[in-house]
Scaffold this motif. Structure first.
Motif, PDB file in Angstrom:
ATOM      1  N   PHE A 296      38.139 -23.670  -0.776  1.00  0.00           N
ATOM      2  CA  PHE A 296      36.888 -23.923  -0.063  1.00  0.00           C
ATOM      3  C   PHE A 296      35.712 -24.288  -0.964  1.00  0.00           C
ATOM      4  O   PHE A 296      34.630 -24.587  -0.450  1.00  0.00           O
ATOM      5  N   GLY A 297      35.898 -24.228  -2.285  1.00  0.00           N
ATOM      6  CA  GLY A 297      34.765 -24.454  -3.164  1.00  0.00           C
ATOM      7  C   GLY A 297      33.671 -23.432  -2.930  1.00  0.00           C
ATOM      8  O   GLY A 297      32.482 -23.728  -3.040  1.00  0.00           O
ATOM      9  N   PHE A 298      34.074 -22.209  -2.627  1.00  0.00           N
ATOM     10  CA  PHE A 298      33.146 -21.166  -2.192  1.00  0.00           C
ATOM     11  C   PHE A 298      33.427 -19.912  -3.008  1.00  0.00           C
ATOM     12  O   PHE A 298      34.548 -19.398  -3.012  1.00  0.00           O
ATOM     13  N   THR A 299      32.423 -19.434  -3.716  1.00  0.00           N
ATOM     14  CA  THR A 299      32.574 -18.236  -4.533  1.00  0.00           C
ATOM     15  C   THR A 299      32.080 -17.032  -3.754  1.00  0.00           C
ATOM     16  O   THR A 299      30.928 -17.000  -3.310  1.00  0.00           O
ATOM     17  N   HIS A 300      32.972 -16.071  -3.572  1.00  0.00           N
ATOM     18  CA  HIS A 300      32.589 -14.882  -2.814  1.00  0.00           C
ATOM     19  C   HIS A 300      33.073 -13.633  -3.528  1.00  0.00           C
ATOM     20  O   HIS A 300      34.177 -13.582  -4.055  1.00  0.00           O
ATOM     21  N   ARG A 301      32.215 -12.621  -3.509  1.00  0.00           N
ATOM     22  CA  ARG A 301      32.538 -11.348  -4.135  1.00  0.00           C
ATOM     23  C   ARG A 301      32.080 -10.214  -3.233  1.00  0.00           C
ATOM     24  O   ARG A 301      30.951 -10.229  -2.740  1.00  0.00           O
ATOM     25  N   LEU A 302      32.972  -9.245  -3.001  1.00  0.00           N
ATOM     26  CA  LEU A 302      32.571  -8.047  -2.282  1.00  0.00           C
ATOM     27  C   LEU A 302      31.643  -7.226  -3.179  1.00  0.00           C
ATOM     28  O   LEU A 302      32.014  -6.848  -4.288  1.00  0.00           O
ATOM     29  N   GLU A 303      30.422  -6.953  -2.684  1.00  0.00           N
ATOM     30  CA  GLU A 303      29.426  -6.269  -3.502  1.00  0.00           C
ATOM     31  C   GLU A 303      29.194  -4.826  -3.082  1.00  0.00           C
ATOM     32  O   GLU A 303      28.259  -4.180  -3.557  1.00  0.00           O
ATOM     33  N   ALA A 304      30.047  -4.300  -2.219  1.00  0.00           N
ATOM     34  CA  ALA A 304      29.876  -2.921  -1.755  1.00  0.00           C
ATOM     35  C   ALA A 304      29.915  -1.930  -2.915  1.00  0.00           C
ATOM     36  O   ALA A 304      29.257  -0.884  -2.870  1.00  0.00           O
ATOM     37  N   PHE A 316      27.959  -5.825   2.381  1.00  0.00           N
ATOM     38  CA  PHE A 316      29.209  -6.246   3.041  1.00  0.00           C
ATOM     39  C   PHE A 316      29.056  -7.678   3.545  1.00  0.00           C
ATOM     40  O   PHE A 316      29.300  -7.985   4.703  1.00  0.00           O
ATOM     41  N   ALA A 317      28.615  -8.560   2.659  1.00  0.00           N
ATOM     42  CA  ALA A 317      28.404  -9.951   3.060  1.00  0.00           C
ATOM     43  C   ALA A 317      29.694 -10.551   3.601  1.00  0.00           C
ATOM     44  O   ALA A 317      30.740 -10.507   2.947  1.00  0.00           O
ATOM     45  N   MET A 318      29.605 -11.132   4.787  1.00  0.00           N
ATOM     46  CA  MET A 318      30.761 -11.697   5.476  1.00  0.00           C
ATOM     47  C   MET A 318      30.650 -13.224   5.481  1.00  0.00           C
ATOM     48  O   MET A 318      29.685 -13.769   6.038  1.00  0.00           O
ATOM     49  N   PRO A 319      31.592 -13.926   4.874  1.00  0.00           N
ATOM     50  CA  PRO A 319      31.566 -15.383   4.944  1.00  0.00           C
ATOM     51  C   PRO A 319      31.674 -15.869   6.387  1.00  0.00           C
ATOM     52  O   PRO A 319      32.311 -15.218   7.232  1.00  0.00           O
ATOM     53  N   ARG A 329      26.980 -17.055   4.593  1.00  0.00           N
ATOM     54  CA  ARG A 329      27.286 -15.629   4.515  1.00  0.00           C
ATOM     55  C   ARG A 329      26.264 -14.855   5.334  1.00  0.00           C
ATOM     56  O   ARG A 329      25.105 -15.257   5.436  1.00  0.00           O
ATOM     57  N   VAL A 330      26.715 -13.726   5.857  1.00  0.00           N
ATOM     58  CA  VAL A 330      25.819 -12.820   6.569  1.00  0.00           C
ATOM     59  C   VAL A 330      26.110 -11.407   6.097  1.00  0.00           C
ATOM     60  O   VAL A 330      27.272 -10.980   6.081  1.00  0.00           O
ATOM     61  N   ASP A 331      25.074 -10.684   5.702  1.00  0.00           N
ATOM     62  CA  ASP A 331      25.209  -9.259   5.393  1.00  0.00           C
ATOM     63  C   ASP A 331      24.699  -8.498   6.612  1.00  0.00           C
ATOM     64  O   ASP A 331      23.486  -8.429   6.838  1.00  0.00           O
ATOM     65  N   LYS A 342      20.784  -8.805   7.810  1.00  0.00           N
ATOM     66  CA  LYS A 342      19.848  -8.392   6.759  1.00  0.00           C
ATOM     67  C   LYS A 342      19.591  -9.521   5.772  1.00  0.00           C
ATOM     68  O   LYS A 342      18.488  -9.672   5.266  1.00  0.00           O
ATOM     69  N   GLN A 343      20.639 -10.254   5.505  1.00  0.00           N
ATOM     70  CA  GLN A 343      20.510 -11.359   4.560  1.00  0.00           C
ATOM     71  C   GLN A 343      21.491 -12.442   4.951  1.00  0.00           C
ATOM     72  O   GLN A 343      22.655 -12.173   5.206  1.00  0.00           O
ATOM     73  N   VAL A 344      21.010 -13.674   5.019  1.00  0.00           N
ATOM     74  CA  VAL A 344      21.836 -14.815   5.417  1.00  0.00           C
ATOM     75  C   VAL A 344      21.726 -15.873   4.334  1.00  0.00           C
ATOM     76  O   VAL A 344      20.635 -16.123   3.798  1.00  0.00           O
ATOM     77  N   SER A 345      22.855 -16.476   4.001  1.00  0.00           N
ATOM     78  CA  SER A 345      22.807 -17.677   3.156  1.00  0.00           C
ATOM     79  C   SER A 345      23.483 -18.802   3.915  1.00  0.00           C
ATOM     80  O   SER A 345      24.484 -18.592   4.602  1.00  0.00           O
ATOM     81  N   LEU A 346      22.924 -20.000   3.811  1.00  0.00           N
ATOM     82  CA  LEU A 346      23.409 -21.171   4.540  1.00  0.00           C
ATOM     83  C   LEU A 346      23.704 -22.291   3.559  1.00  0.00           C
ATOM     84  O   LEU A 346      22.943 -22.528   2.623  1.00  0.00           O
TER      85      LEU A 346
END
Length: 391
Positions: A296-304, A316-319, A329-331, A342-346
């Motif tokens: 996906f060309g998408f870097t994701h890391r669980l930050e809990a 618990f950011a959810m892609p 992503r949405v936390d 709480k936090q959204v990235s687009l």
């Protein structure tokens, strides 16, 4: 299990887009889901659903079928896993719910645990036998009902009965037959596993061969590391069986390592509607970071488990999956009947409708009647657009 037919064929060459579509269909995100098969069908299709203690919107094993089927009832999910001896919990990718028909495939792991020369916990003589005796006499029990899960002291200080029953679980003499208030409920394997499956007849090589084949089918296409990681196999175990697994070698555009694919998936081009949804970080579509970046060309890391001050995207950011791509992503959090983003990235303006759709559906599923956006990262100018899309 039908043995695969080994044929000589040219090695397939896949574009990056083709590989991504194969993976999405294999994981149940492309094409109409089989709603008649329901949660049990999802479990059989994936072969493993990871469990985890974190619960924000819901626990991860609930989020997995929701992401594929939509708003299936949460009680329905639990009942589908645990009634009628349909599934068991064991160590696969991590602690996972597994289809009961996979019990024989983990004989190699049970044997390895039995042969393990040392343990982190000492166990007094007689404690193991006492737990088995109690389960035989009283039926399914939690560790608390067996005598207490912990000693008085630090949280990790397991009691003798907890050590004993967890060891019996790893050996395969005991099975986790359900989770009750997140506690494991243990029973004897001789009662919980259907007689036709209650055996360790498969040798280690055959166990691994079958798991490699099933992992390849669940992934659609993957590298050695991808496929081995699905059930936490060793690379050399994969190497020893892949030629006989039925998977076929392929090359994938942009991938710098060899790959293998499910021949049935290759034979039928993936078509159908893409699912739009929030994904648990423990979803098997994305649980391996390097694979997620490749697909996906998408870097994701669980930050809990990252210190709060070092988190970038949230606890618990959810892609967000939409149109076959990860678009943001949405936390999330919950405040009463409000789902809080709480936090959204687009990824860009085009992601706004998809993220709004995913949030609204998730809110309805967990019984919320409103969604509130607190912060849009990187693209704050899109905040008003997202709020409008949510109303």
């Amino acid at each position: 299990m039908t043995e695969p037919t080994r044929t000589h064929r040219p090695q397939a060459e896949l574009t990056a887009a083709e590989a991504r579509r194969l993976a999405l269909r294999a994981q149940g995100f492309l094409g109409a889901p089989d709603r008649r098969a329901g949660v049990r069908g999802v479990l059989r299709h994936l072969g493993a659903v990871q469990l985890d203690t974190i619960s924000v919107l819901a626990r991860s094993h609930e989020l997995i079928p929701y992401a594929r089927l939509g708003a299936v009832g949460r009680k329905t999910v639990e009942q589908a896993y645990w009634t009628d001896r349909h599934a068991f919990e064991y160590w696969s990718h991590a602690a996972c719910v597994l289809p009961i028909e996979e019990w024989p495939h983990f004989a190699f792991r049970r044997r390895a645990y039995r042969a393990r020369p040392q343990w982190h916990h000492d166990l007094p003589d007689g404690a193991y036998d006492q737990v088995i005796k109690q389960l035989r006499a009283e039926g399914p029990l939690t560790a608390t009902e067996l005598g207490g899960a912990k000693n008085k002291g630090e949280w990790w200080d397991w009691s003798e009965s907890k050590i004993a029953v967890e060891r019996a679980l790893m050996y395969g003499e005991v099975v986790c037959v359900e989770r009750r208030s997140w506690k494991r409920v243990y029973d004897l394997a001789e009662r919980a596993v259907p007689e036709a499956l209650l055996h360790d007849d498969l040798d280690d090589r055959e166990c691994v061969r079958r798991l490699v084949r099933l992992a390849g089918r669940a992934l659609g296409v993957g590298t050695r590391a991808d496929i081995a990681d699905y059930h936490r196999l060793k690379g050399e175990e994969f190497d020893a069986v892949v030629a006989d697994s039925g998977l076929v070698p392929v090359t994938v555009e942009g991938w710098d390592k060899p790959a293998w694919a499910d021949p049935e998936a290759l034979a039928t081009p993936p078509r159908g509607r893409h699912r739009t949804t929030l994904l648990s970080p423990f979803d098997s579509l994305i649980w391996e970071r390097a694979r997620t970046e490749r697909l996906f060309g998408f870097t994701h890391r669980l930050e809990a488990y990252v210190p709060k001050q070092k988190r970038i995207h949230g606890y618990f950011a959810m892609p967000v999956l939409a149109g076959g791509r990860l678009v943001g992503r949405v936390d999330p959090a919950r405040e009463g009947t409000t789902l809080v983003a709480k936090q959204v990235s687009l990824e860009g303006p085009k992601a706004v409708p998809a993220v709004a759709q995913a949030l609204l559906e998730a809110a309805q599923w967990v019984g919320c009647d409103a969604v509130r956006v607190e912060r849009v990262m990187d693209r704050p100018e899109l905040t008003a657009d997202l709020v409008r899309a949510l109303t």
